[in-house]
Design a protein around this motif. Structure first.
Motif, short mmCIF file in Angstrom:
data_model
loop_
_atom_site.label_atom_id
_atom_site.label_comp_id
_atom_site.label_asym_id
_atom_site.label_seq_id
_atom_site.Cartn_x
_atom_site.Cartn_y
_atom_site.Cartn_z
N ASP A 124 -63.27 16.60 22.08
CA ASP A 124 -62.89 17.47 20.96
C ASP A 124 -63.22 16.84 19.61
N SER A 125 -63.58 15.58 19.61
CA SER A 125 -63.90 14.88 18.36
C SER A 125 -64.93 13.79 18.67
N LYS A 126 -65.48 13.21 17.62
CA LYS A 126 -66.51 12.19 17.81
C LYS A 126 -65.92 10.92 18.42
N LEU A 127 -66.64 10.38 19.39
CA LEU A 127 -66.19 9.20 20.11
C LEU A 127 -67.31 8.17 20.19
N SER A 140 -68.34 17.31 28.56
CA SER A 140 -66.92 17.56 28.40
C SER A 140 -66.36 18.19 29.68
N LEU A 188 -71.38 14.45 19.78
CA LEU A 188 -70.01 13.99 19.61
C LEU A 188 -69.85 12.53 20.04
#
Length: 214
Positions: A124-127, A140, A188
């Motif tokens: 759900d967010s940058k990693l 995902s 992401l």
């Protein structure tokens, strides 16, 4: 009334170009050089664009290839490009492997080649992935679990890849899958590029080609 897809328009263009170069070659006794072939196809593309012979869906591709031929000459390798497009898009069209099954087979094969494959984490967010330089592919969990129904991809699936894209494209094609071009800006995962798989391989633009085979 059925609307023509980008894939259909592109394949029509590629097959027509190959037919044109083969017909031209049969009318000349001397073997043409790569530069002469490129010049012929460039002129053929210019005329095709001018007369709107092909769908608007491939107009940008034609314009780009014309620019390449004018600047690179034989280096543009237009015959090789069209042959690659025709072969690979037809191979995908003729595949009897369901797209979801093909994706799972692809992931299994990459795992055997020591790739790090992750499909059990929601993104759900940058990693940032610490894999000590190991080639990796991440999807995902939400997309992997929800975008495959009855063994078929029904919604676009994003794959975040760090590694040799040529290997992935070749293995994907063996499973009847066409990958999009890589996009680093939309990823992401740090140091990875985003590649997409679409239902029925219906990409809106030219897929990642395995040109080294030609």
């Amino acid at each position: 009334m059925t609307t023509e897809t980008y894939n259909q328009a592109l394949l029509t263009l590629a097959l027509a170009g190959i037919e044109a170069i083969n017909t031209s070659a049969s009318q000349h006794k001397a073997v043409r050089t790569a530069a002469q072939e490129s010049h012929f196809l460039c002129n053929w593309m210019v005329e095709s664009l001018k007369t709107k012979r092909f769908s608007k869906l491939v107009a940008d591709d034609l314009s780009a290839w014309i620019r390449q031929a004018r600047s690179q000459g034989a280096g543009a390798q237009l015959t090789r490009l069209l042959t690659c497009i025709a072969d690979q898009y037809q191979q995908a069209n003729n595949s009897v492997i369901a797209t979801g099954t093909g994706l799972k087979n692809l992931l299994a094969e990459l795992s055997t080649q020591q790739w790090l494959v992750i499909t059990d984490t929601d993104l759900d967010s940058k990693l940032k992935l610490d894999s000590d330089g190991q080639s990796s592919l991440i999807i995902s969990a939400k997309e992997f679990n929800q975008h495959i129904v009855e063994d078929n991809i029904v919604k676009t699936i994003s794959m975040y890849i760090r590694g040799d894209e040529k290997i992935v494209a070749k293995l994907a094609l063996q499973q009847g899958l066409l990958l999009s071009q890589g996009n680093k800006k939309t990823s992401l995962i740090k140091h990875h590029k985003t590649y997409t798989l679409t239902p029925r391989n219906n990409h809106p633009s030219l897929c990642l080609l395995c040109l080294e085979q030609y």
